[in-house]
Write a protein that holds these residues in place. Structure first.
Motif, PDB file in Angstrom:
ATOM      1  N   VAL A   1       0.840  -1.203   0.000  1.00 45.50           N
ATOM      2  CA  VAL A   1       0.000   0.000   0.000  1.00 45.50           C
ATOM      3  C   VAL A   1       0.875   1.253   0.000  1.00 45.50           C
ATOM      4  CG1 VAL A   1      -1.782   1.286   1.230  1.00 45.50           C
ATOM      5  CG2 VAL A   1      -1.915  -1.183   1.132  1.00 45.50           C
ATOM      6  N   LYS A   2       2.015   1.170   0.681  1.00 47.03           N
ATOM      7  CA  LYS A   2       2.927   2.322   0.657  1.00 47.03           C
ATOM      8  C   LYS A   2       3.427   2.578  -0.767  1.00 47.03           C
ATOM      9  CE  LYS A   2       4.567   2.517   5.387  1.00 47.03           C
ATOM     10  NZ  LYS A   2       5.586   2.045   6.334  1.00 47.03           N
ATOM     11  N   TYR A   3       3.593   1.500  -1.505  1.00 46.81           N
ATOM     12  CA  TYR A   3       3.995   1.640  -2.906  1.00 46.81           C
ATOM     13  C   TYR A   3       2.882   2.327  -3.708  1.00 46.81           C
ATOM     14  CZ  TYR A   3       4.834   0.220  -7.731  1.00 46.81           C
ATOM     15  OH  TYR A   3       4.978   0.215  -9.090  1.00 46.81           O
ATOM     16  N   TYR A   4       1.625   1.919  -3.431  1.00 45.04           N
ATOM     17  CA  TYR A   4       0.504   2.560  -4.139  1.00 45.04           C
ATOM     18  C   TYR A   4       0.400   4.035  -3.758  1.00 45.04           C
ATOM     19  CZ  TYR A   4      -0.936  -2.275  -4.861  1.00 45.04           C
ATOM     20  OH  TYR A   4      -0.959  -3.599  -5.193  1.00 45.04           O
ATOM     21  N   GLN A   5       0.696   4.306  -2.497  1.00 49.16           N
ATOM     22  CA  GLN A   5       0.648   5.699  -2.031  1.00 49.16           C
ATOM     23  C   GLN A   5       1.678   6.537  -2.795  1.00 49.16           C
ATOM     24  OE1 GLN A   5       1.786   6.098   2.060  1.00 49.16           O
ATOM     25  NE2 GLN A   5       1.275   8.257   2.162  1.00 49.16           N
ATOM     26  N   GLU A   6       2.870   5.996  -2.910  1.00 48.79           N
ATOM     27  CA  GLU A   6       3.928   6.711  -3.625  1.00 48.79           C
ATOM     28  C   GLU A   6       3.539   6.895  -5.098  1.00 48.79           C
ATOM     29  OE1 GLU A   6       7.652   4.686  -3.423  1.00 48.79           O
ATOM     30  OE2 GLU A   6       8.582   6.096  -4.821  1.00 48.79           O
ATOM     31  N   LEU A   7       2.981   5.822  -5.646  1.00 46.68           N
ATOM     32  CA  LEU A   7       2.552   5.855  -7.047  1.00 46.68           C
ATOM     33  C   LEU A   7       1.502   6.942  -7.269  1.00 46.68           C
ATOM     34  CD1 LEU A   7       3.168   3.833  -9.459  1.00 46.68           C
ATOM     35  CD2 LEU A   7       0.918   2.889  -8.969  1.00 46.68           C
ATOM     36  N   ALA A   8       0.501   6.974  -6.375  1.00 51.74           N
ATOM     37  CA  ALA A   8      -0.590   7.939  -6.526  1.00 51.74           C
ATOM     38  C   ALA A   8      -0.082   9.372  -6.407  1.00 51.74           C
ATOM     39  CB  ALA A   8      -1.665   7.676  -5.474  1.00 51.74           C
ATOM     40  N   LEU A   9       0.895   9.565  -5.518  1.00 54.23           N
ATOM     41  CA  LEU A   9       1.344  10.935  -5.258  1.00 54.23           C
ATOM     42  C   LEU A   9       2.454  11.395  -6.192  1.00 54.23           C
ATOM     43  CD1 LEU A   9       1.257  10.871  -1.346  1.00 54.23           C
ATOM     44  CD2 LEU A   9      -0.466  11.771  -2.916  1.00 54.23           C
ATOM     45  N   THR A  10       3.106  10.463  -6.881  1.00 55.46           N
ATOM     46  CA  THR A  10       4.240  10.881  -7.730  1.00 55.46           C
ATOM     47  C   THR A  10       4.084  10.546  -9.202  1.00 55.46           C
ATOM     48  OG1 THR A  10       5.397   8.811  -7.293  1.00 55.46           O
ATOM     49  CG2 THR A  10       5.907  10.664  -5.836  1.00 55.46           C
ATOM     50  N   GLU A  11       3.251   9.587  -9.527  1.00 55.24           N
ATOM     51  CA  GLU A  11       3.108   9.185 -10.935  1.00 55.24           C
ATOM     52  C   GLU A  11       2.260  10.237 -11.664  1.00 55.24           C
ATOM     53  OE1 GLU A  11       4.215   6.645 -12.994  1.00 55.24           O
ATOM     54  OE2 GLU A  11       3.032   7.774 -14.430  1.00 55.24           O
ATOM     55  N   THR A  12       2.897  10.959 -12.544  1.00 60.40           N
ATOM     56  CA  THR A  12       2.218  12.117 -13.152  1.00 60.40           C
ATOM     57  C   THR A  12       1.071  11.711 -14.078  1.00 60.40           C
ATOM     58  OG1 THR A  12       3.957  12.129 -14.797  1.00 60.40           O
ATOM     59  CG2 THR A  12       4.153  13.713 -12.992  1.00 60.40           C
ATOM     60  N   THR A  13       1.211  10.554 -14.741  1.00 62.46           N
ATOM     61  CA  THR A  13       0.127  10.166 -15.664  1.00 62.46           C
ATOM     62  C   THR A  13      -1.154   9.852 -14.901  1.00 62.46           C
ATOM     63  OG1 THR A  13       0.963   7.904 -15.629  1.00 62.46           O
ATOM     64  CG2 THR A  13       1.615   9.273 -17.496  1.00 62.46           C
ATOM     65  N   LEU A  14      -0.992   9.261 -13.716  1.00 66.97           N
ATOM     66  CA  LEU A  14      -2.157   8.931 -12.889  1.00 66.97           C
ATOM     67  C   LEU A  14      -2.874  10.218 -12.467  1.00 66.97           C
ATOM     68  CD1 LEU A  14      -3.303   6.204 -11.700  1.00 66.97           C
ATOM     69  CD2 LEU A  14      -2.272   6.918  -9.554  1.00 66.97           C
ATOM     70  N   ALA A  15      -2.097  11.182 -11.980  1.00 63.42           N
ATOM     71  CA  ALA A  15      -2.678  12.461 -11.551  1.00 63.42           C
ATOM     72  C   ALA A  15      -3.308  13.176 -12.739  1.00 63.42           C
ATOM     73  CB  ALA A  15      -1.610  13.323 -10.898  1.00 63.42           C
ATOM     74  N   ALA A  16      -2.621  13.123 -13.888  1.00 65.05           N
ATOM     75  CA  ALA A  16      -3.147  13.826 -15.067  1.00 65.05           C
ATOM     76  C   ALA A  16      -4.480  13.238 -15.510  1.00 65.05           C
ATOM     77  CB  ALA A  16      -2.136  13.741 -16.210  1.00 65.05           C
ATOM     78  N   ARG A  17      -4.620  11.925 -15.340  1.00 75.58           N
ATOM     79  CA  ARG A  17      -5.865  11.276 -15.777  1.00 75.58           C
ATOM     80  C   ARG A  17      -7.009  11.502 -14.786  1.00 75.58           C
ATOM     81  NH1 ARG A  17      -9.750  10.462 -17.483  1.00 75.58           N
ATOM     82  NH2 ARG A  17     -10.733   8.726 -18.566  1.00 75.58           N
ATOM     83  N   LEU A  18      -6.691  11.629 -13.501  1.00 71.17           N
ATOM     84  CA  LEU A  18      -7.739  11.658 -12.479  1.00 71.17           C
ATOM     85  C   LEU A  18      -8.045  13.050 -11.918  1.00 71.17           C
ATOM     86  CD1 LEU A  18      -6.757   8.484 -10.403  1.00 71.17           C
ATOM     87  CD2 LEU A  18      -8.408   8.646 -12.260  1.00 71.17           C
ATOM     88  N   ALA A  19      -7.083  13.944 -11.974  1.00 72.36           N
ATOM     89  CA  ALA A  19      -7.296  15.272 -11.363  1.00 72.36           C
ATOM     90  C   ALA A  19      -8.310  16.079 -12.166  1.00 72.36           C
ATOM     91  CB  ALA A  19      -5.975  16.014 -11.271  1.00 72.36           C
ATOM     92  N   GLY A  20      -9.189  16.746 -11.449  1.00 75.83           N
ATOM     93  CA  GLY A  20     -10.177  17.613 -12.095  1.00 75.83           C
ATOM     94  C   GLY A  20     -11.384  16.875 -12.645  1.00 75.83           C
TER      95      GLY A  20
END
Lengths: 408, 172
Positions: free
Chosen positions: A182-201
């Motif tokens: 889960v810590k890996y997923y946390q890092e992924l969610a907070l640092t992986e830019t494609t994930l944020a770009a797809r989900l933010a907004g």
């Protein structure tokens, strides 16, 4: 664009983004959603009416089958409501076991959601990781209750199964391994830019609107509102467990993802606390079959949010009225608001982001009365399905399967 | 932070009709007796605008014999649930929709229409919920007199025995 150029698309009722039925009639202006009609109710099969003709013990098993994912939360809400009507207190050990199972269930539910959400945005690697990790959680649930879903833990007056020392060690081992992931997923969610770009907004819902539309669970907490029944109206032993109510201020699908990942870590800590502090003693206390007349509003924090059970007793073995307001039922009201102005391509992940459970919404149940109870092993179940189709004119054995094409 | 007792005291002071009609069932739970439509509509705006009960979690329909009951679960920021009850006769089951002020009640009010036969005035147009298309009119499954044994799922018809038909069980 002229009103005449608008296109109306029915998304569903067959599996709109999830493998459950719901229909979203979307009106588009170009690619943008300008109107939505949310159509639900495809799973309604009369659970509340069924409750009125069954006794309190039978109802536990009925309500456990509202939802295959958060079954324990429904029986907890029901049992604690009936216990309140009967004026009985459950043993402390039983209350700890209820919380442990509830939090393991939350792990299972949030990991399931994480996988589904990843799949919806084409991130299938994460989908497989999350579901692989969920298997370890399901194995523990099977060890605790004998089943991967519908664990049959709760009864009126306490719980039906104890958690012994060996099982406690297994649970701790599982939480240790899962925490790393889960810590890996946390890092992924907070640092992986494609994930944020797809989900933010995507699927924006302000705190004010979340309150107005009655959102609950991770949806309202991702809009910055710290509404969690475990803290607001503590039940079982939550009042004595130190834990944080996770919130986020993104107020979109990205925020809902962050909240659920952080809640996984929080649940792990709650489980460890309970394993360490659970007292010895009985796990069940005697409860009457006839429940004194009265009414009660019982609520729990299900993985998807506030679960409310209204129960009215009349002094007999059967209740006068049972009403379940499951969390998904509350979260639908904000859906239209979240979809308006969005691109059509964002509709599936926006719908999935409330982690909707259509069965919870509609409180489904199928009862085949008058049939003998039968325990089926895998070969027997397989044969049953072949025979079931044969009776309906489909001989599975006669279907010719094309030769397997080799791509590499 | 207001206690449950303080809330009851303040409401009873403001509305004489509420005197002895509210009680603390337990911590975080206030339950009212059934009010008439007029009484209910007099109290509700004050609860919402002045007492902080601006969120609605649910409305539970009940069968009260000759009447239908409607139990609105209103909550405030402290997590107190105030169950405000209204009732209307089955012969004229009219209530006002609260979905304008409480959008979170819309689907639940549609349930009251489909399952109890309530007439919710002011409810926005929309799909019926949760009964399937083709459900026969006048059949309200959560009324006590409606017996699922008499419902034929294949023909979607309700066929009570002659005696029950005379009592017009489950039908308007």
């Amino acid at each position: 664009m002229s009103e005449y150029n608008r296109v109306v698309i029915p998304i569903g009722p067959q599996h709109p983004s999830l493998k459950e039925p719901g229909c979203f009639t979307v009106t588009l202006d170009g690619e943008k959603i300008v109107d939505v009609v949310v159509g639900i109710g495809y799973n309604h099969r009369g659970l509340e009416k069924a409750c009125e003709s069954r006794n309190y013990i039978q109802i536990i098993y009925l309500l456990e089958r509202i939802c295959g994912i958060c079954s324990h939360t429904h029986t907890t809400a029901f049992c604690q409501g009936v216990e309140e009507l009967a004026g009985i207190s459950i043993p402390r050990r039983a209350a700890y076991i209820r919380v442990i199972v509830a939090e393991i269930e939350r792990l299972h539910s949030h990991l399931l959601w994480l996988g589904v959400a990843a799949h919806e945005i084409g991130f299938d690697t994460m989908f497989m990781y999350a579901w692989r990790d969920r298997e370890a959680v399901l194995d523990i649930l099977a060890a605790v209750g004998g089943n991967r879903v519908n664990y049959g833990i709760n009864t009126i007056g306490g719980v039906r199964r104890d958690i012994d020392d060996s099982l406690r060690q297994d649970i701790l081992k599982m939480t240790d391994a899962l925490q790393e992931q889960v810590k890996y997923y946390q890092e992924l969610a907070l640092t992986e830019t494609t994930l944020a770009a797809r989900l933010a907004g995507i699927g924006k819902l302000s705190g004010e609107d979340a309150l107005k539309y009655g959102a609950v669970g991770p949806v309202i907490r991702a809009s910055g509102i710290d509404f969690d029944i475990r803290a607001v109206d503590p039940y079982a032993v939550y009042a004595e467990i130190p834990f944080k109510v996770i919130t986020d201020t993104h107020a979109d699908v990205f925020g809902r993802t962050v909240v659920r990942i952080l809640e996984l870590l929080e649940s792990i800590e709650i489980i460890r606390f309970c394993i360490k502090n659970m007292p010895d003693g009985d796990i069940v206390t005697k409860a009457p079959r006839r429940i004194p007349a009265g009414e009660v509003i019982s609520r729990t924090e299900a993985p998807r949010g506030e679960d409310i059970h209204y129960i009215r007793s009349n002094g007999t073995e059967r209740p006068d009225r049972v009403r379940v307001r499951a969390p998904s039922e509350a979260n639908w009201h904000a859906m239209r608001h979240m979809l308006l102005g969005q691109y059509l391509a964002d509709a599936p992940i926006t719908i999935a982001a409330i982690d909707p459970c259509f069965s919870c919404t509609d409180r489904a149940i199928v009862i085949n009365s008058g049939r003998e109870t039968e325990l089926m092993d895998w070969p027997r179940l397989r044969q049953y399905s072949i025979d079931w189709y044969k009776k309906r004119g489909i001989d599975v054995a006669s279907i010719k399967i094309p030769e397997r094409r080799m791509y590499f | 932070m207001q206690t449950e007792e303080a809330i009851i005291h303040k409401l009873a002071e403001k509305f004489s009709i509420l005197k002895d009609k509210l009680y603390v069932q337990r911590s975080k739970r206030i339950i009212s007796e059934f009010l008439t439509r007029e009484e209910f509509e007099q109290v509700l705006p004050y609860l919402r605008d002045k007492m902080g009960f601006y969120r609605a979690s649910h409305v539970v329909g009940t069968d009260e014999g000759e009447d239908l009951g409607f139990i609105y679960l209103l909550t405030n920021d402290e997590g107190i649930i105030l169950a405000l009850k209204e009732k209307a006769p089955k012969s004229d089951p009219k209530i006002s929709s609260l979905s304008g002020d409480y959008p979170s009640l819309e689907f639940h009010e549609r349930e009251l229409v489909s399952l109890f036969g309530a007439e919710v005035e002011g409810l926005p147009a929309g799909p019926s919920y949760p009964l399937p298309d083709g459900w026969p009119e006048g059949n309200y499954p959560l009324r006590k007199e409606w017996n699922p044994e008499y419902f034929d799922q294949n023909t979607m018809t309700y066929n009570p025995p002659i005696d029950d038909k005379e009592k017009e069980g489950g039908k308007k």
